[in-house]
Design an enzyme around this catalytic site. Structure first.
Site, PDB file in Angstrom:
ATOM      1  N   TYR A  23       0.738  -1.345  -0.042  1.00  0.00           N
ATOM      2  CA  TYR A  23      -0.019  -0.081   0.041  1.00  0.00           C
ATOM      3  C   TYR A  23       0.746   1.126   0.002  1.00  0.00           C
ATOM      4  CZ  TYR A  23      -3.623  -3.237   1.083  1.00  0.00           C
ATOM      5  OH  TYR A  23      -4.436  -4.463   0.981  1.00  0.00           O
ATOM      6  N   HIS A 101      -8.074   2.045  -6.359  1.00  0.00           N
ATOM      7  CA  HIS A 101      -7.442   0.876  -5.443  1.00  0.00           C
ATOM      8  C   HIS A 101      -5.877   1.267  -5.493  1.00  0.00           C
ATOM      9  CE1 HIS A 101     -11.147  -1.403  -4.777  1.00  0.00           C
ATOM     10  NE2 HIS A 101     -11.212  -1.301  -6.208  1.00  0.00           N
TER      11      HIS A 101
END
Length: 145
Positions: A23, A101
């Protein structure tokens, strides 16, 4: 003034410390700050909301309809693969949205490959890290001008 809402789903409050190899290292505060700055420069009001609770995200979508939000950027996170209720809320308010995303959901576990949102989204950006949010915002700014 045009208004954009950015919605962040569960566990995104942990960005910067949660699995940075997937991430990235940017915190949610940094991401939101960059988006607010970019929107301000374009003369657009941008607000951000994060919740780990499905009901709170649904309520934020309902409120967006009442507040006449022009566009939504949403990272539903794990709700991408599970939340028909959040999908129904987005359909109900009929506000255009872009699904974002940070990671490429199609290169991860197979249960992450399905999205309940992609087919009703204006567009989907997946796998470009925090740049995905900025690209979504830039596309929306061009559309709203």
């Amino acid at each position: 003034m045009k208004k954009i809402l950015v919605l962040h789903g569960p566990n995104l409050n942990l960005l910067g410390s949660r699995e940075p190899s997937i991430y990235g290292h940017a915190s949610l505060t940094q991401i939101n700050g960059d988006l607010i700055q970019e929107a301000d420069n374009a003369g657009i009001r941008l607000s951000c909301f994060q919740s780990n609770a499905e009901a709170e995200l649904i309520q934020a979508v309902h409120q967006a309809g009442i507040d006449k939000i022009n566009y939504i950027i949403i990272n539903p996170a794990a709700f991408t693969h599970t939340s028909i209720a959040l999908r129904d809320a987005l359909s109900a308010v009929a506000i255009p949205f872009i699904e974002v995303h940070l990671s490429n959901i199609f290169s991860r576990e197979t249960f992450r490959h399905h999205s309940y949102f992609s087919d009703i989204a204006v567009g989907v950006i997946s796998g470009l890290g925090t740049k995905g949010y900025l690209l979504a915002l830039q596309a929306i700014i061009k559309e709203l001008k």
